[in-house]
Structures are given as structure tokens and as C-alpha cells.
Motif scaffolding. Structure first.
Motif, PDB file in Angstrom:
ATOM      1  N   ARG A 134     189.198 -22.590  58.302  1.00  0.00           N
ATOM      2  CA  ARG A 134     188.356 -22.370  57.180  1.00  0.00           C
ATOM      3  C   ARG A 134     187.752 -23.950  56.447  1.00  0.00           C
ATOM      4  O   ARG A 134     186.832 -23.959  56.170  1.00  0.00           O
ATOM      5  N   ARG A 135     188.864 -24.613  56.448  1.00  0.00           N
ATOM      6  CA  ARG A 135     188.587 -26.032  56.013  1.00  0.00           C
ATOM      7  C   ARG A 135     187.782 -26.848  56.920  1.00  0.00           C
ATOM      8  O   ARG A 135     186.851 -27.434  56.192  1.00  0.00           O
ATOM      9  N   PRO A 195     187.063 -17.295  47.266  1.00  0.00           N
ATOM     10  CA  PRO A 195     186.790 -17.158  45.639  1.00  0.00           C
ATOM     11  C   PRO A 195     187.895 -17.374  44.928  1.00  0.00           C
ATOM     12  O   PRO A 195     187.788 -17.668  43.679  1.00  0.00           O
ATOM     13  N   ARG A 196     189.072 -17.230  45.348  1.00  0.00           N
ATOM     14  CA  ARG A 196     190.294 -17.605  44.671  1.00  0.00           C
ATOM     15  C   ARG A 196     191.167 -18.744  45.627  1.00  0.00           C
ATOM     16  O   ARG A 196     190.843 -18.798  46.570  1.00  0.00           O
ATOM     17  N   PRO A 197     191.742 -19.564  44.866  1.00  0.00           N
ATOM     18  CA  PRO A 197     192.805 -20.629  45.406  1.00  0.00           C
ATOM     19  C   PRO A 197     193.510 -19.786  46.388  1.00  0.00           C
ATOM     20  O   PRO A 197     194.060 -18.934  46.337  1.00  0.00           O
ATOM     21  N   LEU A 198     193.470 -20.293  47.838  1.00  0.00           N
ATOM     22  CA  LEU A 198     194.340 -19.798  48.825  1.00  0.00           C
ATOM     23  C   LEU A 198     195.855 -20.821  48.549  1.00  0.00           C
ATOM     24  O   LEU A 198     195.943 -21.589  47.886  1.00  0.00           O
ATOM     25  N   THR A 199     196.905 -20.401  49.544  1.00  0.00           N
ATOM     26  CA  THR A 199     197.937 -21.146  49.300  1.00  0.00           C
ATOM     27  C   THR A 199     197.752 -22.613  49.431  1.00  0.00           C
ATOM     28  O   THR A 199     198.764 -23.073  48.591  1.00  0.00           O
ATOM     29  N   ALA A 213     198.124 -27.855  46.702  1.00  0.00           N
ATOM     30  CA  ALA A 213     197.353 -29.269  46.500  1.00  0.00           C
ATOM     31  C   ALA A 213     197.104 -29.549  45.023  1.00  0.00           C
ATOM     32  O   ALA A 213     197.376 -30.532  44.489  1.00  0.00           O
ATOM     33  N   SER A 214     197.020 -28.069  44.408  1.00  0.00           N
ATOM     34  CA  SER A 214     196.536 -28.360  42.905  1.00  0.00           C
ATOM     35  C   SER A 214     198.092 -28.604  42.175  1.00  0.00           C
ATOM     36  O   SER A 214     198.213 -29.295  41.080  1.00  0.00           O
ATOM     37  N   ALA A 259     197.292 -27.881  57.434  1.00  0.00           N
ATOM     38  CA  ALA A 259     196.455 -27.205  56.667  1.00  0.00           C
ATOM     39  C   ALA A 259     196.382 -28.019  55.450  1.00  0.00           C
ATOM     40  O   ALA A 259     195.212 -28.016  54.983  1.00  0.00           O
ATOM     41  N   LEU A 260     197.449 -28.160  54.837  1.00  0.00           N
ATOM     42  CA  LEU A 260     197.243 -29.133  53.638  1.00  0.00           C
ATOM     43  C   LEU A 260     196.704 -30.480  53.824  1.00  0.00           C
ATOM     44  O   LEU A 260     195.584 -30.916  52.972  1.00  0.00           O
ATOM     45  N   ALA A 261     196.994 -31.228  54.829  1.00  0.00           N
ATOM     46  CA  ALA A 261     196.224 -32.436  55.224  1.00  0.00           C
ATOM     47  C   ALA A 261     194.623 -32.270  55.143  1.00  0.00           C
ATOM     48  O   ALA A 261     193.783 -32.973  54.808  1.00  0.00           O
TER      49      ALA A 261
END
Length: 127
Positions: A42-43, A50-54, A59-60, A106-108
């Protein structure tokens, strides 16, 4: 390292991603779960939810707590299992948080930070 390819097989719980040296030719596969593979895909495709994923949530959270994800580091290979660290800079210090490599990657990709791999791992599994 850079994310070279993701192979998603809808009929399997195990997906494969390939990391490749930025300044080299060696690469190696990591087997990951379907949810992490989809999050990474996805990234890479710049698709938004539409909403933040895990991984967006993590990250937030790091940012709101005054930290900044510096990079991720795949630091160990034990019994055919990779281990990783999130390296977060906060108040001039580096905090290392244990992570599965799939979540770390995924976070990177979410935050656009470098992916590092311990040289001994690349020497052992790099093709």
C-alpha cells in the motif's frame, strides 16, 4: 538496503519481500505475513486509507511523544528468524525498540527512513 520486490500470494499466509544493497548487488528474501505485505505494498503504491492503519498509528505516536524514527536495523538472524530494531532519536539519544522486520520495514516505508542490515547477515544470506 532498499526494498526491491514484494511477492504476494493470496493463497498463502507467507509472503516474500526482497531487500537489496543500495550500493551493491547482493539481495536476500524475508518471509513475512500477508497483512504486513499488504501494508508495505500500500505504501509503495502510495495508496492511502480513510483512517490510520497500524504503521501510521505507530509513526504518529513516535512523533507525538517527541521522537523521530531515524532508521530501522535488521540486526540478527537466529534459527532462520530475522530480528530488527526501530532506532528512534529523542532528546539527542537513540532509543532502540525490538521489532519484527516486517513491521520495521512497513514503518520505514511509511516514514521514508533508511533500512540497514548487519553486515554478517548480508554475508550469510546475501545472493
Amino acid at each position: 538496503m532498499e526494498l526491491m520486490r514484494i511477492i504476494i500470494n493470496e493463497n498463502s499466509d507467507q509472503q516474500i519481500l526482497f531487500l537489496k544493497e543500495v550500493e551493491g548487488d547482493r539481495m536476500f528474501p524475508i518471509v513475512i505475513g500477508v497483512f504486513e505485505a499488504k501494508a508495505i505494498e500500500r505504501r509503495v503504491k502510495n495508496e492511502t486509507a480513510p483512517r490510520p492503519l497500524t504503521h501510521d498509528l505507530l509513526a504518529s505516536t513516535i512523533e507525538l511523544l517527541g521522537g523521530e524514527l531515524q532508521d530501522i536495523f535488521i540486526n540478527e538472524l537466529r534459527d532462520h528468524t530475522y530480528f530488527a530494531k526501530l532506532r528512534i532519536r529523542r532528546d539527542g539519544e537513540i532509543i532502540e525498540v525490538d521489532s519484527r522486520p516486517s513491521d520495521a520495514i512497513a514503518l520505514a516505508v511509511t516514514v521514508d527512513v533508511p533500512i540497514y542490515v548487519a553486515p554478517d547477515i548480508i554475508d550469510e544470506v546475501g545472493q
